[in-house]
Design a protein around this motif. Sequence first.
Motif, PDB file in Angstrom:
ATOM      1  N   PHE A   1       0.820  -1.215   0.000  1.00  0.00           N
ATOM      2  CA  PHE A   1       0.000   0.000   0.000  1.00  0.00           C
ATOM      3  C   PHE A   1       0.850   1.260   0.000  1.00  0.00           C
ATOM      4  CE2 PHE A   1      -2.008   3.313   2.696  1.00  0.00           C
ATOM      5  CZ  PHE A   1      -3.047   3.665   1.863  1.00  0.00           C
ATOM      6  N   VAL A   2       1.833   1.324   0.875  1.00  0.00           N
ATOM      7  CA  VAL A   2       2.660   2.533   1.001  1.00  0.00           C
ATOM      8  C   VAL A   2       3.343   2.853  -0.320  1.00  0.00           C
ATOM      9  CG1 VAL A   2       4.646   3.562   2.162  1.00  0.00           C
ATOM     10  CG2 VAL A   2       3.002   2.207   3.471  1.00  0.00           C
TER      11      VAL A   2
ATOM     12  N   ASP B   1       3.128   8.674  -4.197  1.00  0.00           N
ATOM     13  CA  ASP B   1       3.128   9.953  -4.906  1.00  0.00           C
ATOM     14  C   ASP B   1       2.071  10.915  -4.383  1.00  0.00           C
ATOM     15  OD1 ASP B   1       1.167   8.206  -5.881  1.00  0.00           O
ATOM     16  OD2 ASP B   1       0.999   9.314  -7.782  1.00  0.00           O
ATOM     17  N   ARG B   2       1.060  10.398  -3.644  1.00  0.00           N
ATOM     18  CA  ARG B   2      -0.007  11.283  -3.171  1.00  0.00           C
ATOM     19  C   ARG B   2      -0.400  11.039  -1.716  1.00  0.00           C
ATOM     20  NH1 ARG B   2      -4.739   8.397  -3.220  1.00  0.00           N
ATOM     21  NH2 ARG B   2      -4.717   6.453  -4.414  1.00  0.00           N
ATOM     22  N   GLY B   3       0.260  10.070  -1.065  1.00  0.00           N
ATOM     23  CA  GLY B   3      -0.074   9.771   0.321  1.00  0.00           C
ATOM     24  C   GLY B   3       1.142   9.835   1.219  1.00  0.00           C
ATOM     25  N   LEU B   4       0.941  10.339   2.443  1.00  0.00           N
ATOM     26  CA  LEU B   4       2.016  10.422   3.430  1.00  0.00           C
ATOM     27  C   LEU B   4       1.549   9.711   4.697  1.00  0.00           C
ATOM     28  CD1 LEU B   4       4.806  11.636   4.183  1.00  0.00           C
ATOM     29  CD2 LEU B   4       3.576  13.634   5.053  1.00  0.00           C
ATOM     30  N   ILE B   5       2.314   8.717   5.140  1.00  0.00           N
ATOM     31  CA  ILE B   5       2.000   7.965   6.356  1.00  0.00           C
ATOM     32  C   ILE B   5       2.953   8.420   7.456  1.00  0.00           C
ATOM     33  CG2 ILE B   5       1.584   5.686   7.332  1.00  0.00           C
ATOM     34  CD1 ILE B   5       0.089   6.122   4.713  1.00  0.00           C
ATOM     35  N   VAL B   6       2.408   8.888   8.581  1.00  0.00           N
ATOM     36  CA  VAL B   6       3.249   9.356   9.689  1.00  0.00           C
ATOM     37  C   VAL B   6       2.760   8.732  10.993  1.00  0.00           C
ATOM     38  CG1 VAL B   6       3.820  11.549   8.569  1.00  0.00           C
ATOM     39  CG2 VAL B   6       1.818  11.420  10.079  1.00  0.00           C
ATOM     40  N   PRO B   7       3.647   8.579  11.999  1.00  0.00           N
ATOM     41  CA  PRO B   7       3.216   8.025  13.281  1.00  0.00           C
ATOM     42  C   PRO B   7       2.443   9.022  14.129  1.00  0.00           C
ATOM     43  CG  PRO B   7       5.561   8.515  13.334  1.00  0.00           C
ATOM     44  CD  PRO B   7       5.110   8.747  11.931  1.00  0.00           C
ATOM     45  N   TRP B   8       2.714  10.324  13.962  1.00  0.00           N
ATOM     46  CA  TRP B   8       1.996  11.364  14.720  1.00  0.00           C
ATOM     47  C   TRP B   8       2.367  12.717  14.131  1.00  0.00           C
ATOM     48  CZ3 TRP B   8      -2.004  10.340  17.537  1.00  0.00           C
ATOM     49  CH2 TRP B   8      -2.547  11.309  18.399  1.00  0.00           C
ATOM     50  N   CYS B   9       1.506  13.705  14.333  1.00  0.00           N
ATOM     51  CA  CYS B   9       1.804  15.054  13.847  1.00  0.00           C
ATOM     52  C   CYS B   9       1.011  16.062  14.666  1.00  0.00           C
ATOM     53  CB  CYS B   9       1.471  15.192  12.362  1.00  0.00           C
ATOM     54  SG  CYS B   9      -0.278  14.904  11.964  1.00  0.00           S
ATOM     55  N   ASP B  10       1.283  17.338  14.455  1.00  0.00           N
ATOM     56  CA  ASP B  10       0.547  18.408  15.129  1.00  0.00           C
ATOM     57  C   ASP B  10      -0.772  18.599  14.386  1.00  0.00           C
ATOM     58  OD1 ASP B  10      -0.516  20.712  16.136  1.00  0.00           O
ATOM     59  OD2 ASP B  10       1.336  21.871  16.068  1.00  0.00           O
ATOM     60  N   GLN B  11      -1.847  18.060  14.941  1.00  0.00           N
ATOM     61  CA  GLN B  11      -3.118  18.009  14.231  1.00  0.00           C
ATOM     62  C   GLN B  11      -3.664  19.386  13.879  1.00  0.00           C
ATOM     63  OE1 GLN B  11      -6.052  14.822  14.791  1.00  0.00           O
ATOM     64  NE2 GLN B  11      -7.316  16.352  15.810  1.00  0.00           N
ATOM     65  N   ILE B  12      -3.589  20.319  14.805  1.00  0.00           N
ATOM     66  CA  ILE B  12      -4.180  21.625  14.530  1.00  0.00           C
ATOM     67  C   ILE B  12      -3.433  22.346  13.416  1.00  0.00           C
ATOM     68  CG2 ILE B  12      -2.884  22.902  16.306  1.00  0.00           C
ATOM     69  CD1 ILE B  12      -6.585  23.406  15.287  1.00  0.00           C
ATOM     70  N   SER B  13      -2.115  22.163  13.321  1.00  0.00           N
ATOM     71  CA  SER B  13      -1.379  22.807  12.238  1.00  0.00           C
ATOM     72  C   SER B  13      -1.728  22.163  10.892  1.00  0.00           C
ATOM     73  CB  SER B  13       0.131  22.749  12.493  1.00  0.00           C
ATOM     74  OG  SER B  13       0.648  21.469  12.251  1.00  0.00           O
ATOM     75  N   VAL B  14      -2.006  20.863  10.899  1.00  0.00           N
ATOM     76  CA  VAL B  14      -2.419  20.192   9.661  1.00  0.00           C
ATOM     77  C   VAL B  14      -3.796  20.686   9.227  1.00  0.00           C
ATOM     78  CG1 VAL B  14      -3.039  17.966   8.636  1.00  0.00           C
ATOM     79  CG2 VAL B  14      -1.030  18.145  10.105  1.00  0.00           C
ATOM     80  N   LEU B  15      -4.756  20.683  10.151  1.00  0.00           N
ATOM     81  CA  LEU B  15      -6.111  21.116   9.809  1.00  0.00           C
ATOM     82  C   LEU B  15      -6.166  22.585   9.403  1.00  0.00           C
ATOM     83  CD1 LEU B  15      -8.087  19.265  12.628  1.00  0.00           C
ATOM     84  CD2 LEU B  15      -8.129  18.722  10.182  1.00  0.00           C
TER      85      LEU B  15
END
Length: 469
Positions: free
Chosen positions: A330-331, A336-350
Motif C-alpha cells: 500500500f505505502v 506519490d499522493r499519500g504520506l504515512i506518519v506516526p503522529w503530527c501536530d493536528q491543529i497545524s495540519v487542519l
Amino acid sequence: MAEKQKKAHAIMISMPYQGHITPFVSLALNLASKGIAITFVHLESVHHKLSKPHHKPDLFSDARQSGLDIRYATISDGFPLDYDRDLRPELYWTALLQTLPSYVDEFVGNVIRSDPHSLHFLIADTVYVWPAAVARKYNLLNVAFWTSPALVFSLLYHLDLLKERGHFLREDDEAEIDYVPGVGSLRIRDLMSSLSKRGDVTGNYLFKAFQEVKKADFVLHNTVEEVESDTLSALNRYQPTYAVGPIGFSGTSNVAVSKSLHAEVDITKWLGSKPAGSVLYVSFGSVVQTSKGVIGEIAHGLRLSEVNFIWVARAHLTASGDADVLPAGFVEEVEDRGLIVPWCDQISVLSDPAVGGFLTHCGWNSVVESMWCGVPMICFPVTYDQPTNRKLVVNDWEIGIDLGDAATLDREGVAEKIRILMSGDASERFRREAGKVKQMVRDAVEADGSSVNNFHRFVIDLDKKLRST
C-alpha cells in the motif's frame, strides 16, 4: 491572614489520555492568567511520556517564567512505569479507576497541609467517581470539567431516564429517544458505546460517576453555547453550568506548554506541495483501536479514491498490537499522493490550506479542532462518546458525512464517501456549512464572545463561593 488576601488555588487532575490532557492544560493556563494558583497533577506515566519527546522536566516551567503561578506534580497510578498502558486501554482504564483514588486522597491531603493559607478547590475530570468524596473529606469546592460535548454529558446525566424507558444497553436498535431534557430526537445507534453495547465495562461505572457529578459545585464544558444552546440551558437548571470552549483557543495566555504524548513529524513542506483543499487528513486519535480488517478497507478506499492524503498510523492502532497494520504494497502504491506518519501536530495540519477534509474517529478534540478550522469530516466512530459526536457532526450541524461502522465498511464505499466530501456539489455544501460553524466557534472566544463571558462569570462565581464557605 484576612480572607480577602487568601489566594485561590486549584488542584487539577485529568484522565491520562490525550483528549482529556489537552483541554485540561489549556484550562490551567486560562485560570492562571486570571490570578488563580494551580497545582497541575499528572500521573507519573503521563509525565514520562510527555518528557521524552519534549525534553522538559517540568511542563509548566515556561508558564512560570511568564509569571503564571502553575505548580507541577506527579502521582502514581499504582502500575510499574514500564507497564504498557496503550496495549489494552480499556483494561488499564478499569484498573486505574480502582487504584487511583487512594493516591489522590493522600496527595490532596498533603497539599492542603503544606499550604494552609490558600483557598483550595478541586478541578477533576467528570468521569472520575472520587471527586465528590475527596472534596467532602477536605471541605473543598468541587469543579467538574467535562471534555466532551454537552449532549454526551446530558445523556449520561439522565441515565436513570434511559434505564426507566428500557433504552440502556439495547444494541442495534433504531428506537427513538426524545424525552431527555434539552436534547432533540436521537436513536440508539447515536448513544455512546457504554450505553448501547452489552459487555462494555464502562456503562455502570459512568452511571456512578454521574451520580457523583450531581454533587459538584460548578460544571465547566469544553463546548460552545451557540452550537449546544438547548442542552446547556437545560443542564443549567440543575447546577451552575458554563460553556467555556473551545478552551484551547480561548483566553489571554500565549504560553506554549507541551501537551502531546507523542513525538510529532513536521509535514509542512509536504503539505506545501499540494493544491488548496486537495488533501484528506486521516487520524483515529491517540487511544482507540480498531481491527486490521477495518484498516485494510480504509487503506484500499484511499487508494481507489485517488485523493491526496495524510494518514496518522500510530502504534497500537489495532488491538493485535502489530507494528505494521497497512496492506502489503500500500505505502509504495500511494507514495506519490499519500504520506504515512506516526503522529503530527493536528491543529497545524487542519489549519493548512491544502487540507480539505478529515476522516476522523470523532473524538471531541478532533471534532472541535476541525470545527475551528472549518474542515468538513468523514465520521467513523469507534467507541466511547464518538457515535454521539458523529450525530452532532452529521445530523445537527451538517458538516460531515457518515462512513458507517466496522460491520458494513467496504473499500468502494469508503472511496465513494471520500470523493463526495472532497469534490463536487456536496463538497461545496459541506464546506459552506463548516464555514458557518467555524465562525460561531471563533466568535465565542473573541472579546465579549459567549465562552469568554462564561469563563469570566465562572471565575467571579467561584471566587464568591470560595470566600463565603
